[in-house]
Motif scaffolding. Structure first.
Motif, mmCIF file in Angstrom:
data_model
loop_
_atom_site.group_PDB
_atom_site.id
_atom_site.type_symbol
_atom_site.label_atom_id
_atom_site.label_comp_id
_atom_site.label_asym_id
_atom_site.label_seq_id
_atom_site.Cartn_x
_atom_site.Cartn_y
_atom_site.Cartn_z
ATOM 1 N N GLN A 92 0.954 -1.134 -0.305
ATOM 2 C CA GLN A 92 -0.001 0.241 -0.221
ATOM 3 C C GLN A 92 0.914 1.063 -0.233
ATOM 4 N N MET A 93 2.189 1.250 -0.782
ATOM 5 C CA MET A 93 2.367 2.278 -0.635
ATOM 6 C C MET A 93 2.215 3.806 -1.271
ATOM 7 N N ILE A 94 1.963 4.751 -1.160
ATOM 8 C CA ILE A 94 1.456 5.963 -1.262
ATOM 9 C C ILE A 94 2.489 6.647 -1.208
ATOM 10 N N GLN A 95 2.752 7.285 -2.262
ATOM 11 C CA GLN A 95 3.685 8.558 -2.661
ATOM 12 C C GLN A 95 3.902 9.412 -1.840
ATOM 13 N N ASP A 96 3.064 10.091 -0.751
ATOM 14 C CA ASP A 96 3.025 11.458 -0.590
ATOM 15 C C ASP A 96 3.774 10.627 0.775
ATOM 16 N N ARG A 97 3.816 9.990 1.525
ATOM 17 C CA ARG A 97 4.382 9.065 2.817
ATOM 18 C C ARG A 97 5.734 9.037 3.753
ATOM 19 N N PRO A 98 6.156 9.639 3.741
ATOM 20 C CA PRO A 98 7.398 9.800 4.385
ATOM 21 C C PRO A 98 8.497 7.924 4.867
ATOM 22 N N PHE A 99 9.135 7.405 4.343
ATOM 23 C CA PHE A 99 10.093 6.734 4.718
ATOM 24 C C PHE A 99 10.761 6.850 5.171
ATOM 25 N N THR A 100 10.831 7.985 6.152
ATOM 26 C CA THR A 100 12.476 7.586 7.256
ATOM 27 C C THR A 100 12.098 6.227 8.634
ATOM 28 N N LEU A 101 10.907 6.196 8.724
ATOM 29 C CA LEU A 101 11.283 4.887 9.399
ATOM 30 C C LEU A 101 11.854 4.395 9.224
ATOM 31 N N GLU A 102 11.981 3.555 7.619
ATOM 32 C CA GLU A 102 13.252 2.524 7.445
ATOM 33 C C GLU A 102 13.744 2.849 6.987
ATOM 34 N N CYS A 103 14.131 4.651 6.082
ATOM 35 C CA CYS A 103 15.634 5.150 6.784
ATOM 36 C C CYS A 103 16.501 4.640 7.512
ATOM 37 N N GLY A 104 15.469 5.396 8.571
ATOM 38 C CA GLY A 104 16.941 5.564 10.411
ATOM 39 C C GLY A 104 16.897 3.965 10.443
ATOM 40 N N PHE A 105 15.971 2.505 10.652
ATOM 41 C CA PHE A 105 15.866 1.839 10.696
ATOM 42 C C PHE A 105 17.969 0.762 9.835
ATOM 43 N N LEU A 106 17.708 1.014 9.385
ATOM 44 C CA LEU A 106 18.894 0.873 7.811
ATOM 45 C C LEU A 106 19.530 1.234 8.242
ATOM 46 N N ALA A 107 19.905 2.998 8.866
ATOM 47 C CA ALA A 107 20.888 3.766 9.517
ATOM 48 C C ALA A 107 21.544 3.096 10.119
ATOM 49 N N GLN A 108 20.337 2.706 11.314
ATOM 50 C CA GLN A 108 21.122 2.659 12.778
ATOM 51 C C GLN A 108 21.864 0.494 12.539
ATOM 52 N N TRP A 109 20.823 0.435 11.635
ATOM 53 C CA TRP A 109 21.615 -1.260 11.569
ATOM 54 C C TRP A 109 22.470 -1.179 10.633
ATOM 55 N N THR A 110 23.323 -0.721 9.649
ATOM 56 C CA THR A 110 24.573 -0.810 9.100
ATOM 57 C C THR A 110 25.906 -0.308 9.871
ATOM 58 N N GLU A 111 25.209 1.358 10.917
ATOM 59 C CA GLU A 111 26.182 1.951 11.531
ATOM 60 C C GLU A 111 26.525 0.446 12.866
ATOM 61 N N PHE A 112 25.497 -0.924 12.796
ATOM 62 C CA PHE A 112 26.030 -1.209 14.126
ATOM 63 C C PHE A 112 27.094 -2.670 13.253
ATOM 64 N N THR A 114 28.858 -1.755 10.412
ATOM 65 C CA THR A 114 30.227 -1.059 9.979
ATOM 66 C C THR A 114 31.131 -0.101 10.667
ATOM 67 N N GLY A 115 30.265 -0.045 12.078
ATOM 68 C CA GLY A 115 31.496 0.643 13.211
ATOM 69 C C GLY A 115 31.804 1.779 12.614
ATOM 70 N N PHE A 116 30.617 2.696 11.613
ATOM 71 C CA PHE A 116 30.831 3.948 11.233
ATOM 72 C C PHE A 116 29.678 4.629 11.542
ATOM 73 N N ILE A 117 29.336 6.052 12.114
ATOM 74 C CA ILE A 117 28.405 6.828 11.973
ATOM 75 C C ILE A 117 27.778 6.934 10.295
ATOM 76 N N THR A 118 26.660 6.595 10.387
ATOM 77 C CA THR A 118 26.079 6.435 9.060
ATOM 78 C C THR A 118 24.527 6.845 9.385
ATOM 79 N N GLU A 119 24.573 7.545 7.798
ATOM 80 C CA GLU A 119 22.693 8.012 7.653
ATOM 81 C C GLU A 119 22.113 7.632 6.474
ATOM 82 N N ALA A 120 21.066 7.573 6.311
ATOM 83 C CA ALA A 120 20.267 7.464 5.458
ATOM 84 C C ALA A 120 18.650 7.896 4.643
ATOM 85 N N THR A 121 18.594 7.959 3.579
ATOM 86 C CA THR A 121 18.064 9.290 2.491
ATOM 87 C C THR A 121 17.258 8.216 1.426
ATOM 88 N N TYR A 122 15.810 9.042 1.321
ATOM 89 C CA TYR A 122 15.383 7.772 0.169
ATOM 90 C C TYR A 122 14.455 9.068 -0.580
#
Length: 147
Positions: A92-112, A114-122
């Motif tokens: 049910q993807m809606i174009q005008d809804r943010p995906f920052t929940l998923e971005c935050g999750f992936l940023a933190q998961w990747t940070e764990f 790699t061991g480096f400060i990480t950020e994610a955008t969409y």
């Protein structure tokens, strides 16, 4: 058994069938109403918090986690020295809804990982079917400080 382990086991024992209607009401009606203008930043923080709660080492299969969480189908598209790009095909993807929940999750998961400060955008890819491209970047010169 620790509280965290009990919490994870409880989640894994739950029925994975989530009503699309219920999910839509929460994600696209209630959350925007509650969070208002701060929705995107709060969802990003919440995604990171979920990842910290579950710990990266306990999530071995990232695409499976996304499916179980009813966040959609996650596919790693490109991997570079300090960047990964994922495509997310969400239910049910809606174009005008943010995906920052998923971005935050992936940023933190990747940070764990790699061991480096990480950020994610969409960005939303408007091709059919509608797809969310999530780019995760880290700086190999910016190590996470362990306390």
């Amino acid at each position: 058994m620790s509280k965290k382990k009990q919490w994870i086991e409880t989640i894994e024992e739950m029925d994975t069938a989530v009503s699309p209607y219920s999910n839509h009401l929460l994600r696209h009606v209630l959350i925007p109403e509650l969070l208002g203008e701060e929705e995107e930043s709060i969802l990003y923080w919440a995604g990171k918090a979920i990842s910290r709660k579950l710990k990266a080492e306990e999530i071995n299969d990232l695409p499976l986690f996304f499916e179980k969480a009813n966040w959609g189908t996650l596919t790693l598209m490109k991997e570079r020295r300090n960047e990964k790009q994922y495509d997310l095909l969400a239910p049910q993807m809606i174009q005008d809804r943010p995906f920052t929940l998923e971005c935050g999750f992936l940023a933190q998961w990747t940070e764990f990982q790699t061991g480096f400060i990480t950020e994610a955008t969409y960005e939303i890819k408007k091709k059919k079917p509608l797809t969310c491209r999530i780019t995760v970047r880290w700086d190999p010169k910016d190590k996470v400080m362990m306390f």
